[in-house]
Design an enzyme around this catalytic site. Structure first.
Site, PDB file in Angstrom:
ATOM      1  NE  ARG A  54      -3.064   0.245   3.207  1.00 46.28           N
ATOM      2  CZ  ARG A  54      -2.418   0.470   4.363  1.00 46.28           C
ATOM      3  NH1 ARG A  54      -1.736   1.585   4.542  1.00 46.28           N
ATOM      4  NH2 ARG A  54      -2.437  -0.432   5.320  1.00 46.28           N
ATOM      5  CE1 TYR A 107     -16.290  10.042 -17.127  1.00 47.86           C
ATOM      6  CE2 TYR A 107     -15.765  10.294 -14.806  1.00 47.86           C
ATOM      7  CZ  TYR A 107     -16.155   9.500 -15.867  1.00 47.86           C
ATOM      8  OH  TYR A 107     -16.407   8.177 -15.657  1.00 47.86           O
ATOM      9  CG  ASP A 180      -9.610  14.987 -16.294  1.00 48.20           C
ATOM     10  OD1 ASP A 180      -8.871  14.346 -17.074  1.00 48.20           O
ATOM     11  OD2 ASP A 180     -10.628  14.492 -15.780  1.00 48.20           O
ATOM     12  CE  LYS A 205     -12.102   6.513 -19.107  1.00 46.65           C
ATOM     13  NZ  LYS A 205     -12.485   7.798 -18.540  1.00 46.65           N
TER      14      LYS A 205
HETATM   15  C1  LIG Z   1     -13.032   8.299 -17.328  1.00 51.23           C
HETATM   16  C2  LIG Z   1     -12.690   9.669 -16.897  1.00 51.23           C
HETATM   17  C3  LIG Z   1     -12.462   9.975 -15.554  1.00 51.23           C
HETATM   18  C4  LIG Z   1     -12.648   8.954 -14.445  1.00 51.23           C
HETATM   19  O1  LIG Z   1     -11.704   7.951 -14.515  1.00 51.23           O
HETATM   20  P1  LIG Z   1     -11.960   6.422 -14.040  1.00 51.23           P
HETATM   21  O2  LIG Z   1     -10.683   5.755 -14.393  1.00 51.23           O
HETATM   22  O3  LIG Z   1     -13.152   5.919 -14.792  1.00 51.23           O
HETATM   23  O4  LIG Z   1     -12.220   6.484 -12.571  1.00 51.23           O
HETATM   24  C5  LIG Z   1     -12.091  11.267 -15.237  1.00 51.23           C
HETATM   25  N1  LIG Z   1     -11.965  12.220 -16.176  1.00 51.23           N
HETATM   26  C6  LIG Z   1     -12.189  11.966 -17.483  1.00 51.23           C
HETATM   27  C7  LIG Z   1     -12.035  13.063 -18.477  1.00 51.23           C
HETATM   28  C8  LIG Z   1     -12.560  10.697 -17.884  1.00 51.23           C
HETATM   29  O5  LIG Z   1     -12.805  10.461 -19.179  1.00 51.23           O
END
Ligand SMILES: *Cc1c(COP(=O)(O)O)cnc(C)c1O
Length: 387
Positions: A54, A107, A180, A205
């Site tokens: 952890r 998001y 982000d 992603k």
């Molecule tokens: C998918 C996504 C998230 C969240 O991420 P997870 O891995 O699904 O928790 C945050 N910001 C954007 C722009 C995303 O496409």
């Protein structure tokens, strides 16, 4: 937590940063350290600094070093999901009564986390049109606003906002600016270079890139903030598992070549669709008609693989299209090598229905994969003919 001083270029960093061959066997790929704990030499005397997974794991260290290097940042932290990373940085920066300003098209899960989870602990928020700098300035409450949460290009309308200008506004008010960077990936956009304080990723992603692993990341320059986030990562435990970290590192090796193809395929599809009679609008920053086109050219090195389209025939046409494609599979998520189609108002953005973030029901979002573009266009044309 990783520190890097890397003079190499991006494509080289993506393949090598944080990774040396295994000194015991010569294995080119650092192994997956699938272990929860580590034998100590004597009480408190650790071998290589690892005590319990952890707190730290060598496979995670590889990924964290790599993430920092990709974004040109000092500290990289990896998490079990993008939202786990977001939750950690929110908790590192906010106390009850604090206020956060976020884009009106972030998001949906980010809005849900801030509004419903952190909202319940006394965190206040305002949503604002991030491409309207005067509106952002107005939304900041001096002394109370602690975070400006920026997402560009945004989801699903691919709005582009000016990172450097938002950083200038935020810093003038003592506000931490978080970007982000999931949609662009560091291959196309590096927010820390524009002065942002923190970069957030859903590595699920484009970084992972193969739709086979969840993950999230924070990249932070400030030592004290990184230490706070690292403490929360250890104390609350939202860490990425060794196998997941390894899969993400594996995906990142091809990030640049994948992004090149994502961009060229999306550009070709956007151009193909922009004059189609069934399509009302194509939302893609690579089109010169897109309001964010010039800004995207300035702050990105490519326009990305995400595009949205709105249908003249309304919700019925949009739904029918989404259920008629074959290569574009109907699924949430994005950024993988395979193309996906999504109906935001009932899928990815269902959680923001009835709020200012609601997405029109005639909109379809495409995550354009790296298949042969002629096959993708053929698939789209067949679905349009059927819609
Ligand atoms: C998918 C996504 C998230 C969240 O991420 P997870 O891995 O699904 O928790 C945050 N910001 C954007 C722009 C995303 O496409």
């Amino acid at each position: 937590m990783a520190r890097t001083q890397n003079s190499q270029n991006f494509d080289t960093i993506a393949i090598h940063a944080g990774q040396e061959f295994d000194p015991t066997t010569g294995a080119v790929i650092p192994p997956i350290y699938q272990t929860s704990t580590y034998v100590q030499e004597s009480i408190g005397h650790l071998r290589g600094g690892y005590e319990y997974s952890r707190g730290g794991n060598p496979t995670r260290t590889v990924l964290e070093t790599l993430l920092a290097a990709l974004e040109g940042g000092k500290h990289g932290l990896s998490f079990a999901s993008g939202l786990a990373a977001e939750d950690t940085i929110l908790r590192a920066l906010l106390a009850p009564g604090d206020h956060i300003v976020l884009g009106n098209d972030v998001y949906g899960g980010t809005h849900r986390l801030i509004n419903r989870v952190h909202g319940a602990w006394g965190i206040l928020n305002s949503t604002v049109e991030m491409s309207d700098l005067a509106a952002v300035e107005e939304a900041i409450i001096p002394g109370e606003t602690k975070i400006l949460w920026v997402e560009t290009p945004s989801n699903p309308l691919m709005k582009v906002c000016d990172i450097a200008a938002l950083v200038e506004i935020g810093h003038r008010h003592g506000v931490t600016v978080i970007v982000d960077n999931t949609f662009a990936s560091p291959a196309l956009q590096q927010p820390l270079a524009f002065g942002a304080d923190v970069v957030v990723h859903s590595t699920t992603k484009y970084l992972g890139g193969h739709s086979d692993v969840l993950g999230g990341a924070l990249i932070i320059n400030d030592d004290a903030l990184a230490e706070k986030a690292q403490f929360l990562q250890f104390a609350a435990g939202p860490v990425s598992a060794p196998m997941d970290a390894w899969l993400t590192v594996r995906g990142i090796k091809t990030l640049s070549v994948r992004m090149d193809r994502h961009c060229s395929n999306a550009q070709a599809i956007a151009e193909h669709l922009q004059d189609h009679p069934a399509i009302d609008r194509v939302y893609y920053p690579g089109l010169s008609t897109h309001p964010g086109h010039e800004l995207a050219k300035k702050q990105m090195s490519g326009f990305g693989g995400m595009l949205s389209i709105s249908f003249v025939g309304g919700a019925a046409a949009a739904r029918s299209f989404a259920e008629s494609t074959h290569l574009f599979q109907l699924a949430e998520s994005l950024g993988g090598v395979e193309s996906l189609v999504n109906y935001p108002s009932e899928m990815t953005h269902a959680s923001v229905r009835g709020t200012e973030l609601e997405v029109a029901d005639n909109i379809i979002r495409l995550s354009v994969g790296i298949e042969d573009v002629a096959d993708l266009i053929d698939d789209i044309d067949r679905a349009l003919a059927a819609a």
